[in-house]
Scaffold this motif. Sequence first.
Motif, PDB file in Angstrom:
ATOM      1  N   LYS A 300       0.835  -1.203   0.000  1.00 59.17           N
ATOM      2  CA  LYS A 300       0.000   0.000   0.000  1.00 59.17           C
ATOM      3  C   LYS A 300       0.869   1.252   0.000  1.00 59.17           C
ATOM      4  CE  LYS A 300      -4.215   1.786   1.009  1.00 59.17           C
ATOM      5  NZ  LYS A 300      -3.971   3.034   0.304  1.00 59.17           N
ATOM      6  N   THR A 301       1.891   1.256   0.855  1.00 63.27           N
ATOM      7  CA  THR A 301       2.752   2.428   1.013  1.00 63.27           C
ATOM      8  C   THR A 301       3.630   2.646  -0.216  1.00 63.27           C
ATOM      9  OG1 THR A 301       2.878   1.766   3.319  1.00 63.27           O
ATOM     10  CG2 THR A 301       4.319   3.549   2.639  1.00 63.27           C
ATOM     11  N   ASP A 302       4.257   1.584  -0.682  1.00 64.49           N
ATOM     12  CA  ASP A 302       5.221   1.721  -1.772  1.00 64.49           C
ATOM     13  C   ASP A 302       4.539   1.922  -3.121  1.00 64.49           C
ATOM     14  OD1 ASP A 302       7.004   1.271   0.214  1.00 64.49           O
ATOM     15  OD2 ASP A 302       8.018  -0.429  -0.729  1.00 64.49           O
ATOM     16  N   LEU A 303       3.418   1.226  -3.315  1.00 64.87           N
ATOM     17  CA  LEU A 303       2.805   1.250  -4.647  1.00 64.87           C
ATOM     18  C   LEU A 303       1.657   2.245  -4.757  1.00 64.87           C
ATOM     19  CD1 LEU A 303       2.673  -2.621  -5.203  1.00 64.87           C
ATOM     20  CD2 LEU A 303       4.451  -1.036  -5.958  1.00 64.87           C
ATOM     21  N   LYS A 304       1.190   2.736  -3.598  1.00 66.30           N
ATOM     22  CA  LYS A 304       0.071   3.687  -3.571  1.00 66.30           C
ATOM     23  C   LYS A 304      -1.119   3.168  -4.375  1.00 66.30           C
ATOM     24  CE  LYS A 304       3.124   7.620  -2.843  1.00 66.30           C
ATOM     25  NZ  LYS A 304       3.569   6.956  -1.598  1.00 66.30           N
TER      26      LYS A 304
END
Lengths: 431, 431
Positions: A300-304
């Motif tokens: 979630k954080t890295d790929l948005k």
Amino acid sequence: MVDKRKAVVEDDDDDEELRTGQGAKKQAQAALGFRKKLKSDAVILASVKKFSETAKDVRQETRTLADLNLPHACKEVVDLNTSSVVLEIERSILSIAKSILAGNGFGYSVPARSSVNQLYVPELDRIVLKDKASFRQFANISSVRKTAITTRILQLVHQLCTKQIHVTKRDLFYTDVKLFQEQGQSDTILDDVSCMLGCTRSSLNVVASEKGVVVGRLVFIEDGDRIDCTKMGVGGKAIPPNIDKVQGMESDALFILLVEKDAAFMRLAEDRFYNRFPCVIITAKGQPDVATRLFLKRMKTDLKLPVLGLVDSDPYGLKILSVYMSGSKNMSYDSSNLTTPDIKWLGVRPSDLDKYKIPEQCRLPMTDQDMKTGKDMLEEDFIKKDKNWYKELELMVKTKEKAEIQALSSFGFQYLSEVYLPLKLQERDWI
Amino acid sequence: MVDKRKAVVEDDDDDEELRTGQGAKKQAQAALGFRKKLKSDAVILASVKKFSETAKDVRQETRTLADLNLPHACKEVVDLNTSSVVLEIERSILSIAKSILAGNGFGYSVPARSSVNQLYVPELDRIVLKDKASFRQFANISSVRKTAITTRILQLVHQLCTKQIHVTKRDLFYTDVKLFQEQGQSDTILDDVSCMLGCTRSSLNVVASEKGVVVGRLVFIEDGDRIDCTKMGVGGKAIPPNIDKVQGMESDALFILLVEKDAAFMRLAEDRFYNRFPCVIITAKGQPDVATRLFLKRMKTDLKLPVLGLVDSDPYGLKILSVYMSGSKNMSYDSSNLTTPDIKWLGVRPSDLDKYKIPEQCRLPMTDQDMKTGKDMLEEDFIKKDKNWYKELELMVKTKEKAEIQALSSFGFQYLSEVYLPLKLQERDWI
């Protein structure tokens, strides 16, 4: 193929179950009706793309504890790299040495992790720890054992981080059974230590055993190996127990599909659903384990990417979503690292049962325990803060009906991947 | 780092646990002693290579039921490809149609799967079915329901095999809840159908959910994707639920290491044990599931490698080995496809506890249930046929002590991969 009428003639007792010809026909018609509603994949993709981009903007405003002006001072832990953990431990031990040399003995200030020290923060939508702490004195009969164990755990963790290896809680316990006596004792103090040092348990290189799998449009580096999740056959890639070995996530997916159970995962993997609708599919096979929660959070954080949840329509399915989103109470100090707050509830929602004409016999009556859990959840902040979620749960409790994801198989084995999910995506039917 | 003597002075109650300094020193000495015994990796590899080749010769004489002259006619099922299954089903239905047209009604001849129809065959070292069967008549009140369900399952399986897709038992149940009523009913008849058609359940494209993982010197093709298990990071590759999607296994390993638990698997994967000693490492994370058993069997058959088992030293660990080797009783009709008879018991064996000086406090007393299971197993053919296995189990029951693989962590976190296993390989210490 079964000649059901003949059976009815010969055996009156069973006619109820066997006279299904009419029902089956109705069911087939319903399935066909939904299938006809489906537009072309290009139209569906355009709809999802728009959503995927909106989600990207919203995510800019991720807030941390520091951004809020809370009445309580609150504590959360962060991910630290191994050299920072080593440094923290050495700093603790150094200050202890000084304290001893000054003739003051020693002890540790340990944050309280009990429920009275927990706080639900609506702005963050997760549970955090308030700032209560207790001092664990070595020179005191009531706390000497705990202090000794704390020191030993610090030493063992120091060793793990220096050697850069990972072990399970069980391994940690077995390194000094005489001192720890029971695994519960070393586990508890391990959690204390992670609060004390202000870092996550996985930063301490003590990991949970993994049971999750992932498949779809995701490429990452795991301990130096390049993993391409579109080339993981139908079984998928086992999610690694140590998230810090995962780097360089890349994806051309439009969303992440979080699935409660492995039967649904298997269906989607075999049908290569992610090739038709670019996505990453992940499951913890039931109750979410720490490794899967960390992996989801990292994606979630890295790929948005937006996350869509597919769970059973019962209080347990909702509970599983809540663990992914707000965390579990006994690890609330670690909630920011483990939780993925904005998961959309795609299905199977209580209102889907009528909307998608799930046949009566595939719905199950809720048990007393289900009803109790459902009613309790209606009182929880996590549900109350979202009107739509609340309504759905209310409907479940009112109708006293639940249904599994598998209930969709009553329309055909591939109904989930070929009709239900595409239709959900087309209509952006999630809340 | 803990000042244990000081603690003892201040708190007499705890002195037993805290006065561990002496014990820890002894333990370190023991660990060092074993480490010194280790020869160079080249020497160890040469020793293993010899064993690996011997194992290759022995395996030529794998016998089937047909090779034996048994007093009973026995039945076993075989793996069939989907088109053969489709053909078999169409043949059944055709003969039914003929029977109906001839005015004789119809029914199915279903092999009995109860324990009275089971037989342990020492030559094969597995359980098979004797030839008892019952005729399930449609025109009979007591069997009309079962006959109807059987026909419906045949139809559904025909559909699965024609479409070439796989589903779980749960999916199958949900396709016709009105008829099946409970999953137990469709499950039972599914097993009947696989006996009737003479093929394995996985040939019917109904699969178990997977939970096993594999890592190491193995390359295979899964549903068209090339999977290289040396490049699967530390989490490994999830074993696919459908073995028929697995093809073209290749390996330069010398042996297969079958591990009971995922903590040990994780240790070996992180230490990349398979790079030092070429092997494939596989685990079902506890109780073996069908997918992992099929995968192990396939590796054994295709790669002709010896299998070394690493399980806890308790009756449960032995039970797990027995399921891999002789099969479980309720799937005895499928035993030849699921079992891998010649697994060597590497460890942790009851005699290892003293031999490797596992500290007293890391051994656990056996519970009454453990003792009962242990004593029952002493009576089983599976144990009795091998003198060495029998002796080990006898020792376990006599000493009333058990130990987990993790107990080896008392010598250091990496003792398992750096000392215990290399030493076992060096001395070819398995039975």
